[in-house]
Each structure stands twice: as C-alpha cells, then as structure tokens.
Design an enzyme around this catalytic site. Structure first.
Site, PDB file in Angstrom:
ATOM      1  CB  CYS A  66     -15.442  24.966  22.434  1.00 45.10           C
ATOM      2  SG  CYS A  66     -15.864  26.333  21.338  1.00 45.10           S
ATOM      3  CB  ALA A  69     -13.313  29.382  21.615  1.00 42.16           C
ATOM      4  NE  ARG A 100      -7.869  35.987  22.050  1.00 42.54           N
ATOM      5  CZ  ARG A 100      -7.025  36.019  21.021  1.00 42.54           C
ATOM      6  NH1 ARG A 100      -7.406  36.526  19.870  1.00 42.54           N
ATOM      7  NH2 ARG A 100      -5.817  35.520  21.146  1.00 42.54           N
ATOM      8  CG  HIS A 199      -4.524  27.478  20.136  1.00 40.43           C
ATOM      9  ND1 HIS A 199      -4.099  27.262  21.418  1.00 40.43           N
ATOM     10  CD2 HIS A 199      -5.457  28.450  20.207  1.00 40.43           C
ATOM     11  CE1 HIS A 199      -4.744  28.073  22.238  1.00 40.43           C
ATOM     12  NE2 HIS A 199      -5.577  28.801  21.525  1.00 40.43           N
TER      13      HIS A 199
HETATM   14 FE1  CFM Z   1      -1.867  32.290  24.102  1.00 47.82          FE
HETATM   15 FE2  CFM Z   1      -2.927  32.638  26.242  1.00 47.82          FE
HETATM   16 FE3  CFM Z   1      -4.283  31.643  24.161  1.00 47.82          FE
HETATM   17 FE4  CFM Z   1      -3.472  34.209  24.196  1.00 47.82          FE
HETATM   18 FE5  CFM Z   1      -5.896  35.032  25.107  1.00 47.82          FE
HETATM   19 FE6  CFM Z   1      -5.314  33.412  27.104  1.00 47.82          FE
HETATM   20 FE7  CFM Z   1      -6.668  32.471  25.063  1.00 47.82          FE
HETATM   21 MO1  CFM Z   1      -7.772  34.149  26.677  1.00 47.82          MO
HETATM   22  S1  CFM Z   1      -1.729  34.072  25.362  1.00 47.82           S
HETATM   23  S2  CFM Z   1      -3.417  32.741  22.654  1.00 47.82           S
HETATM   24  S3  CFM Z   1      -4.476  36.113  23.885  1.00 47.82           S
HETATM   25  S4  CFM Z   1      -2.754  30.763  25.352  1.00 47.82           S
HETATM   26  S5  CFM Z   1      -5.938  35.420  27.162  1.00 47.82           S
HETATM   27  S6  CFM Z   1      -3.458  32.879  28.276  1.00 47.82           S
HETATM   28  S7  CFM Z   1      -6.967  32.061  27.093  1.00 47.82           S
HETATM   29  S8  CFM Z   1      -7.721  34.200  24.408  1.00 47.82           S
HETATM   30  S9  CFM Z   1      -6.293  30.812  23.776  1.00 47.82           S
END
Ligand code: CFM
Length: 546
Positions: A66, A69, A100, A199
């Site tokens: 989500c 997260a 994580r 993000h």
């Molecule tokens: Fe970038 Fe990723 Fe992500 Fe990531 Fe991660 Fe991820 Fe993630 Mo899981 S590199 S920041 S450290 S997009 S592994 S492939 S899904 S937490 S939001």
C-alpha cells in the site's frame, strides 16, 4: 538440465503462455490483463507498449503493497535518528517495523530509533471522536522521552477517512518544541494504486522539510548522494566500503542507514547517483532544478555493473587521481569475483530465472543472473511505471490518469542563493558528446531478451500458472509468494528482504549472491516436494468445473 529447459521453452512459446495465463479470466478482466503482459520485442518505442501503474482489478490477489508501506516503510523507514510515529491502528505500525531488513548502525552518536515501534494505537473511540489530541500527546511523549532532532508522522487509512489534520498538529508541535523538526505525511494506504504513490508523497515532504536545512560544507572530495539505496541486508555497507576505498565522499544516502543531517546536507553534494529509479527519481529531478546538481543512473547490483557505475562517477568528476583509484579498486576486487564465477558457473549455466519484484530489482538482479550465465525468461514489477519498463524516452507520452493526478507534484524553482550549476554548459555538453548520459534510464525491457515475457502487477494465480508452464529453475519475489512457489517444487529467493541473506550489492555482495543461487538451483531437495500419495494416488477425481 539445459536440454530439459530447452524442451520446455519450445513447448511453450511466449504467445501461448500469455494466452494460457488469460484463459480462465472473464473477458473484461482478460482484456485488461492482456495490456499488462508484454512479449518483449526489444523495440525502441517512443510510445509505451505496456500498461503499468494502474489499479489492480478487484478480486485479484496482487503482490503489491500500500501507499503507506511505500512512504513509511520504504523511504523513511531506514532513517535511524528520526522518530517514525504512525498515526493509526497498531497493526499498521507493527507490520512495517523492521520486516524489510533495512540495516543500520547507530553511528558515533548512538542515536538510533529503529528498534522502537512508535504508534498512536488508534482505537474505535478515536475513529469516532477524532484522533488529533491523541496524536499531539504521542508526539509530546516521544519528544519528552528521546529529545530527537525530528519526528515524522505517518497517516494510515482511517486517518484520511475521519479527516484528522495531521499537518496542523505537526506544525503546532514543531513550533512548541523549537528544537525538533516535526512534519507529517498524508500517505494513507488507499491514496494510490500501490506503494509507488507513497514514494512520491515521501519524496515531496523530504524535499520540503529536510533537504537544504544544513548549509555547512562537509569535508571530503568527490561528493555525491546515493539516491534509492536502502541498505537491505547490508547492501549499503558494502557500497560504502567501496566508495571509501575509491575516495568518493557520500554526503547522504536516500535512505539506507541515513540520518536527519544527511538529508539536510544533501544539497551540498556535486552529483546525484540514482540507484532505484522508481522510488526516488522525483528527488533527483527536484534537486537538479533547485540546486543545480546533475543526476545519473547507477546500479551496484552485479560486479560488472558496480565497476561500470564507479567508472561513470569517476568520469563525471574527470580527475585523473579518482579515475586511477577507481581502476585500481576494480582491479583489486575483480579477481575474487572471477574466481567465484569460474567455480560456480559450470553448475548454473543455462538455468532459467523469473523475477517479480517492486519497481527496480527485477532489472538490477538480471545483471547477477547474467553473470551466472542464467537466462531470465520472465520478469516484471509490482508497481513500476511505464518508464521503468521501457525507458525515460516514453515519459512525455505517458497518459496521466486520475490516480496519478491525485498525488501532489511540487512546483520547484531554482533557489535564489543556493542554485549553483556543478558544471558549466560547455562541460556538460563535452561529457554528453563523449557518450555520457545524464538523467537517462533505458528500463527493463531493453535488457531482456527478445521473446521473453514482461508482466506488470503479476498476481498469485498467474505466478503459479507461469511456474507450472515454464518451470523456471528459480523464482524470485517476496514473502507472499515464497511458499506457494516452493510447494510447486521450484526454489524461491526473496529479493525484497533477501530471506536471511545479503549483502548482494557491490563486489563482495555479488559473490554472496552467486553462492546462494548455486545452493538453491542445485539442491536436490526440490525433487522431493511431491508426497507419495500425490505421485501414486489410490483414488483420483476432478472438480465439476474442470
Ligand atoms: Fe526501489 Fe525496489 Fe522499492 Fe527498493 Fe525494496 Fe523492492 Fe520495495 Mo521490496 S529497489 S525502493 S528496497 S522499487 S525490494 S524492487 S518492492 S521494499 S518499494
């Protein structure tokens, strides 16, 4: 094994696999999903071919997370000296707490709140009567107990639904304390189609409230920020080791093993090196506009990719001393990598892999499988955008939908006093003329072989079907997929949390990964997954709909 793999691939061409994946869906669902499954033609399209960053169809069991997260867990979670206070029911805080595996060290000041789980623990009566007073009390309590430099407040779904004004509460508390930066994130879980929206929300607030707060010039040469590196399983520690050996000064990492001051001073660096394009490209763009810091894409997953990225950083600064040191470091590090590959590749060559991870790792980890001479037959992202698949050249042609418009875009202007182009126009042009590329990312598709399957927002049903049809030698995804895949007799490696392994970045990390994959794909245990009664049933039957 290699011949068996070949046979499987001949049996199932990509078009057949695609139609088999869609076969059981109602027509409307099949039409929608068809647009998110692309047979890679390795074309250089200007217009996106694959639909991405759209809502998951209700009823489908997605691999996504989500928005909360993406904001609290991903971007802000790895920062050690900011108190991360979750305004919401306790479950949201608890499940985003250390799962994580982003690692940290407490540093010389010892200020580290990672091992605490802060929450307002909202109850039914707060949902009915409002939770603002409880939030203010929780911020006060955290301040009294720890006197942190900064407190970040995160909204969960109910906060948005009942309309608590977390920003005003944060502002009032910041004014009251005077020595603690308090700010909030409207990152309710439902805010976007995936964690990707989180993000963006996090990046906006980090840029607004943290970046540029400390103008003090830090010591060191060749100053960079490493954006989009989150120190999962200690990756960041290995990258830091390499930077130090090369004499590169990392002013800040967004946000693996980071501190408040790193964000605050990040505008003093001379180059932004972007690792995870998906999660952080917003900050790179905004810092370029406001402070004049150029950005480049790098990747420290894969030994060759690490060497390439180091050379790219050295070329940017253009000084012989740095270029020579980088070459010396690569020459020192590579023999151990090559020795490991020489030992392992005879056992991994020709084997096949599938990767379905987040928004960048499905691409980055292909480098490591290439080094092991393994073939990535299918890959995709949970929440990548079209540019992560097909390259930034498709950006002008991406149609914004209502869900994306819902996320704030900051209007950024050059800073009146602090904007300083790091290189003159002439210097930038000269670098570009020599083949150097700023703000450039080709995406996953360009690196995938022709005829492979690229699938966006793969779901539980399709994952199992894909494994059943194409029988990869290894499948990489997350904890939600782990056991259902392993029950099919295929080894599964978590590429989010790395299971209990890592680091996998840099030179030493690459060696760790080769050894781990060797163990997984060559283990005989997967051949024993079927119970005796499954192999030789005394009674068999079928479902009415079959
Ligand atoms: Fe970038 Fe990723 Fe992500 Fe990531 Fe991660 Fe991820 Fe993630 Mo899981 S590199 S920041 S450290 S997009 S592994 S492939 S899904 S937490 S939001």
């Amino acid at each position: 094994m290699a011949t068996a793999t070949k046979k499987k691939l001949v049996q199932w061409g990509p078009a057949e696999v695609k139609s088999a994946l869609l076969e059981k869906y109602p027509p409307k669902v099949a039409r929608k999903r068809a647009k998110q499954i692309m047979i890679n033609e390795a074309q250089q399209n200007e217009t996106p071919e694959l639909t991405a960053n759209v809502r998951t169809i209700p009823g489908i069991i997605t691999m996504r997370g989500c928005t909360y997260a993406g904001c609290k867990g991903v971007i802000m979670g790895p920062t050690r000296d900011i108190v991360n206070l979750v305004h919401g029911p306790i479950g949201c805080s608890f499940y985003a707490w250390l799962t994580r595996r982003n690692q940290t060290d407490a540093g010389p000041d010892g200020e580290n709140y990672m091992n605490y789980c802060f929450s307002t623990d909202m109850q039914e009566q707060d949902i009915i009567f409002g939770g603002e007073k409880k939030l203010a009390a929780a911020i006060q309590e955290a301040y009294d107990l720890f006197h942190p430099k900064s407190i970040a407040v995160f909204a969960t779904c109910p906060v948005g639904l009942i309309g608590d004004d977390i920003h005003t509460v944060a502002k009032n508390m910041k004014e009251k304390f005077g020595d603690c930066n308090v700010y909030a994130f409207s990152c309710e879980g439902y805010k976007g189609v995936s964690q990707s929206a989180g993000h963006h929300i996090a990046n906006n607030q980090v840029f607004r409230h943290l970046v540029g707060q400390n103008d003090e010039v830090k010591p060191g040469k060749y100053k960079i920020n490493l954006l989009g590196e989150y120190n999962i399983g200690g990756d960041g520690f290995e990258i830091d080791r390499i930077f130090q050996k090369c004499g590169i000064t990392c002013i800040s990492t967004f946000s693996g093993n980071s501190t408040y001051d790193q964000f605050a001073s990040s505008h003093t660096a001379d180059l932004n090196a972007v690792m995870c394009h998906r999660s952080i490209n917003y900050v790179a763009d905004m810092m370029e506009t406001k402070y004049g810091i150029p950005w480049i894409k790098v990747n420290f997953i894969g030994a060759k990719a690490t060497a390439k990225s180091l050379r790219k950083i050295a070329e940017y600064f253009g000084e012989k001393a740095l270029i020579d040191t980088v070459e010396k470091v690569i020459a020192e590090e590579m023999p151990e990598v090559e020795a490991a590959l020489a030992e392992i590749t005879p056992r991994t060559e020709g084997k096949t892999a599938m990767m379905f991870v987040g928004g960048s790792r499905a691409h980055h980890y292909k480098e490591l499988f290439d080094e092991l001479k393994m073939k990535t037959i299918s890959a995709g992202y949970e929440f990548g955008h079209q540019d992560d698949y097909e390259g930034r050249q498709v950006l002008p042609n991406i149609q914004l939908d209502a869900d994306s418009r819902n996320i704030e875009e900051l209007e950024v202007e050059p800073d009146e006093t602090r904007f300083k182009p790091r290189k003159s126009d002439k210097e930038m042009k000269a670098l570009e003329k020599a083949g150097y590329r700023f703000k450039h990312y080709d995406g996953l598709a360009a690196d995938m072989d022709k005829g492979t399957l690229i699938i966006d927002d793969l779901n539980q049903y399709e994952a199992e079907k894909l494994v059943e049809l194409m029988k990869p030698d290894i499948f990489c995804a997350g904890i939600k997929e782990k056991y259902s895949i392993q029950k099919l007799g295929v080894p599964m490696k978590q590429l989010h949390s790395y299971d209990s392994g890592g680091p996998y970045a840099g030179f030493q990390g690459a060696i760790n990964f080769y050894r781990e994959i060797d163990r997984l794909v060559n283990s005989k245990v997967w051949g024993f997954m079927k119970a005796p009664w499954q192999k030789n049933p005394q009674l068999s039957g079928s479902f009415a709909w079959e």
